[in-house]
Design a protein around this motif. Structure first.
Motif, PDB file in Angstrom:
ATOM      1  N   LEU A  46      43.786  24.592  -8.077  1.00 27.17           N
ATOM      2  CA  LEU A  46      43.894  25.881  -8.767  1.00 27.17           C
ATOM      3  C   LEU A  46      42.982  25.939  -9.998  1.00 27.17           C
ATOM      4  O   LEU A  46      42.389  26.980 -10.284  1.00 27.17           O
ATOM      5  CB  LEU A  46      45.349  26.147  -9.164  1.00 27.17           C
ATOM      6  CG  LEU A  46      46.296  26.470  -8.011  1.00 27.17           C
ATOM      7  CD1 LEU A  46      47.732  26.590  -8.531  1.00 27.17           C
ATOM      8  CD2 LEU A  46      45.884  27.735  -7.293  1.00 27.17           C
ATOM      9  N   GLU A  47      42.861  24.825 -10.711  1.00 26.44           N
ATOM     10  CA  GLU A  47      41.955  24.798 -11.865  1.00 26.44           C
ATOM     11  C   GLU A  47      40.508  24.967 -11.414  1.00 26.44           C
ATOM     12  O   GLU A  47      39.720  25.656 -12.067  1.00 26.44           O
ATOM     13  CB  GLU A  47      42.128  23.493 -12.638  1.00 26.44           C
ATOM     14  CG  GLU A  47      43.408  23.435 -13.441  1.00 26.44           C
ATOM     15  CD  GLU A  47      43.655  22.072 -14.076  1.00 26.44           C
ATOM     16  OE1 GLU A  47      42.884  21.123 -13.798  1.00 26.44           O
ATOM     17  OE2 GLU A  47      44.619  21.969 -14.845  1.00 26.44           O
ATOM     18  N   THR A  48      40.163  24.369 -10.271  1.00 33.25           N
ATOM     19  CA  THR A  48      38.814  24.536  -9.729  1.00 33.25           C
ATOM     20  C   THR A  48      38.574  25.989  -9.349  1.00 33.25           C
ATOM     21  O   THR A  48      37.521  26.558  -9.650  1.00 33.25           O
ATOM     22  CB  THR A  48      38.626  23.623  -8.503  1.00 33.25           C
ATOM     23  OG1 THR A  48      38.876  22.275  -8.881  1.00 33.25           O
ATOM     24  CG2 THR A  48      37.231  23.746  -7.937  1.00 33.25           C
ATOM     25  N   ARG A  49      39.547  26.595  -8.698  1.00 32.19           N
ATOM     26  CA  ARG A  49      39.431  28.013  -8.325  1.00 32.19           C
ATOM     27  C   ARG A  49      39.330  28.902  -9.554  1.00 32.19           C
ATOM     28  O   ARG A  49      38.568  29.870  -9.578  1.00 32.19           O
ATOM     29  CB  ARG A  49      40.626  28.454  -7.479  1.00 32.19           C
ATOM     30  CG  ARG A  49      40.608  27.923  -6.074  1.00 32.19           C
ATOM     31  CD  ARG A  49      41.787  28.440  -5.305  1.00 32.19           C
ATOM     32  NE  ARG A  49      41.857  27.832  -3.988  1.00 32.19           N
ATOM     33  CZ  ARG A  49      42.892  27.915  -3.196  1.00 32.19           C
ATOM     34  NH1 ARG A  49      43.968  28.600  -3.587  1.00 32.19           N
ATOM     35  NH2 ARG A  49      42.888  27.345  -2.011  1.00 32.19           N
ATOM     36  N   ALA A  53      36.363  31.351 -10.462  1.00 34.75           N
ATOM     37  CA  ALA A  53      36.616  32.778 -10.688  1.00 34.75           C
ATOM     38  C   ALA A  53      36.083  33.220 -12.052  1.00 34.75           C
ATOM     39  O   ALA A  53      35.511  34.306 -12.184  1.00 34.75           O
ATOM     40  CB  ALA A  53      38.110  33.084 -10.583  1.00 34.75           C
ATOM     41  N   LEU A  54      36.257  32.388 -13.067  1.00 35.95           N
ATOM     42  CA  LEU A  54      35.737  32.720 -14.397  1.00 35.95           C
ATOM     43  C   LEU A  54      34.212  32.775 -14.389  1.00 35.95           C
ATOM     44  O   LEU A  54      33.607  33.679 -14.980  1.00 35.95           O
ATOM     45  CB  LEU A  54      36.225  31.699 -15.428  1.00 35.95           C
ATOM     46  CG  LEU A  54      37.715  31.768 -15.772  1.00 35.95           C
ATOM     47  CD1 LEU A  54      38.103  30.610 -16.688  1.00 35.95           C
ATOM     48  CD2 LEU A  54      38.063  33.096 -16.413  1.00 35.95           C
ATOM     49  N   ARG A  58      31.992  36.080 -15.148  1.00 36.17           N
ATOM     50  CA  ARG A  58      30.902  36.155 -16.128  1.00 36.17           C
ATOM     51  C   ARG A  58      29.614  36.628 -15.474  1.00 36.17           C
ATOM     52  O   ARG A  58      28.897  37.464 -16.019  1.00 36.17           O
ATOM     53  CB  ARG A  58      30.697  34.792 -16.790  1.00 36.17           C
ATOM     54  CG  ARG A  58      31.696  34.481 -17.883  1.00 36.17           C
ATOM     55  CD  ARG A  58      31.273  33.261 -18.676  1.00 36.17           C
ATOM     56  NE  ARG A  58      31.146  32.075 -17.846  1.00 36.17           N
ATOM     57  CZ  ARG A  58      32.117  31.201 -17.608  1.00 36.17           C
ATOM     58  NH1 ARG A  58      33.307  31.396 -18.140  1.00 36.17           N
ATOM     59  NH2 ARG A  58      31.915  30.143 -16.854  1.00 36.17           N
ATOM     60  N   ASP A  59      29.326  36.086 -14.282  1.00 35.44           N
ATOM     61  CA  ASP A  59      28.107  36.504 -13.569  1.00 35.44           C
ATOM     62  C   ASP A  59      28.160  37.986 -13.214  1.00 35.44           C
ATOM     63  O   ASP A  59      27.166  38.701 -13.344  1.00 35.44           O
ATOM     64  CB  ASP A  59      27.911  35.672 -12.299  1.00 35.44           C
ATOM     65  CG  ASP A  59      27.573  34.218 -12.606  1.00 35.44           C
ATOM     66  OD1 ASP A  59      27.236  33.922 -13.771  1.00 35.44           O
ATOM     67  OD2 ASP A  59      27.647  33.387 -11.673  1.00 35.44           O
TER      68      ASP A  59
END
Length: 137
Positions: A46-49, A53-54, A58-59
């Motif tokens: 979940l931290e990787t996801r 996602a963040l 930003r992109d």
């Protein structure tokens, strides 16, 4: 002697009960450790996801800003172009006449062409006696 036998039997049953409870607790601890390991792995995923996602957010934000800037620039360019056309129409009488003139029939027909179901429909529309007009004219 009877009391000693009763105490020994009571002590033996207590040891057996404690051994049984110890086995149950060891199994519960093992299950809790496995659950904890699974939850840690899920949290890592979940931290990787979340990081992905963040980054994607930003992109996307940067892309939206760039698109807004391009849209503003295009709007400014279109307004400048329209202003230039209006100014030229006011300055040049021959250009004004050309701008206000109707399109030639061939060009009007191209804009009013009906939809075709197949390529053969287009061939039926073309006149056999007239050549196809040159696109450069």
């Amino acid at each position: 002697m009877r009391t000693l036998a009763a105490l020994t039997l009571l002590l033996l049953s207590a040891v057996l009960w404690l051994h049984h409870k110890n086995g149950q607790l060891a199994q519960a601890l093992s299950e809790a450790s496995a659950l904890s390991a699974n939850q840690k792995a899920a949290m890592g995923a979940l931290e990787t996801r979340l990081a992905a996602a963040l980054t994607l957010g930003r992109d996307n934000g940067r892309a939206q800003v760039a698109l807004r800037q391009r849209l503003d620039a295009a709007g400014t360019h279109a307004a400048r172009r329209e202003h230039t056309i209006t100014r030229l129409l006011h300055e040049n009488a021959s250009l004004r006449r050309w701008y206000d003139a109707e399109l030639p029939d061939a060009v009007r027909q191209l804009h009013q062409r009906p939809g075709y179901a197949s390529a053969g429909d287009d061939l039926q529309r073309l006149s056999a006696g007239e050549p196809v007009p040159d696109a450069g004219q």
